[in-house]
Design an enzyme around this catalytic site. Sequence first.
Site, PDB file in Angstrom:
ATOM      1  N   GLU A  79      32.358  41.848  38.012  1.00  0.00           N
ATOM      2  CA  GLU A  79      32.482  41.617  39.451  1.00  0.00           C
ATOM      3  C   GLU A  79      31.124  41.197  40.021  1.00  0.00           C
ATOM      4  O   GLU A  79      30.081  41.720  39.607  1.00  0.00           O
ATOM      5  CB  GLU A  79      32.968  42.897  40.130  1.00  0.00           C
ATOM      6  CG  GLU A  79      33.334  42.752  41.589  1.00  0.00           C
ATOM      7  CD  GLU A  79      34.010  44.013  42.127  1.00  0.00           C
ATOM      8  OE1 GLU A  79      33.713  44.387  43.275  1.00  0.00           O
ATOM      9  OE2 GLU A  79      34.828  44.622  41.402  1.00  0.00           O
ATOM     10  N   ASP A  81      29.504  40.720  43.887  1.00  0.00           N
ATOM     11  CA  ASP A  81      29.896  41.115  45.235  1.00  0.00           C
ATOM     12  C   ASP A  81      28.969  40.650  46.342  1.00  0.00           C
ATOM     13  O   ASP A  81      27.741  40.771  46.235  1.00  0.00           O
ATOM     14  CB  ASP A  81      29.922  42.652  45.346  1.00  0.00           C
ATOM     15  CG  ASP A  81      31.062  43.293  44.596  1.00  0.00           C
ATOM     16  OD1 ASP A  81      31.996  42.576  44.210  1.00  0.00           O
ATOM     17  OD2 ASP A  81      31.013  44.518  44.405  1.00  0.00           O
ATOM     18  N   GLU A  83      29.203  42.285  50.091  1.00  0.00           N
ATOM     19  CA  GLU A  83      29.863  43.236  50.980  1.00  0.00           C
ATOM     20  C   GLU A  83      29.019  43.357  52.247  1.00  0.00           C
ATOM     21  O   GLU A  83      27.809  43.602  52.167  1.00  0.00           O
ATOM     22  CB  GLU A  83      30.021  44.608  50.322  1.00  0.00           C
ATOM     23  CG  GLU A  83      30.959  44.596  49.129  1.00  0.00           C
ATOM     24  CD  GLU A  83      31.176  45.974  48.525  1.00  0.00           C
ATOM     25  OE1 GLU A  83      32.171  46.147  47.806  1.00  0.00           O
ATOM     26  OE2 GLU A  83      30.340  46.869  48.775  1.00  0.00           O
TER      27      GLU A  83
END
Length: 252
Positions: A79, A81, A83
């Site tokens: 993953e 990311d 955020e």
Amino acid sequence: MAGNFYQDIDILFGDWRSQILQRGELVTLSLDKASGSGFRSKNEYLFGRFDMRMKLVPGDSAGTVTTFYLSSQGSTHDEIDFEFLGNSSGDPYIVHTNIILQGKGGKEQEFFLWFDPTKDFHLYSIVWNPKNIIILVDEVPIRVYNNWGIKGVRYPTDQPMRMYSTIWSAEDWATQGGRVKTDWSKAPFTASYRGYNANACVWPSSSSHCPSNSTSPAPGTAWQNQKLGVKGPKHASMGTKEVHGVQLLHGL
């Protein structure tokens, strides 16, 4: 060239909270006390450049998390990311980045931005190639993760990923470590997305789905060789204003 959300994504959850508007050129994701919302790309990819223009939740967004990321599936997933951690009115957003490899995280880094991400759309990009991962904001690289697989360091090379975008509640940790809770009287909290583009290798790959690697890449395929060197980025620029505007809060 940006695609069309009707053609490029599937709505994951949220019912009416996930809306495709303006003939497929805009998506809005909303969060209320009952549910968040999200979507993902129809295609899986193994390497590419992924761009999204986003306008984040304005005002008091404490406890909310708005995301744009790549992820594979399963307990040993990879993953990459973006955020965006909501804030109390007047406080800056925090950009929380993470790279999860074979289900193991611990690579978080957080940044302040040099602009208000709620006033207008800004470009957020992930470059993922066999050499490195570069995370960019308005073409300014804020983080790089190099492939040191030759030294036994994990790097995502063999799990295809989809693009995901979501908004959800994390009031137990998102704002000031959870000290500031969500004011649900301000709901729904809405973020907007447009300009999604995946210049990437569709999985399963074929010559028609992935640009050929070349020492002289065609326009739009420079991501295949893009990296950050000692003297700065190749195929990306960082001006004086942006250098002083990017502030690393902490990282592991």
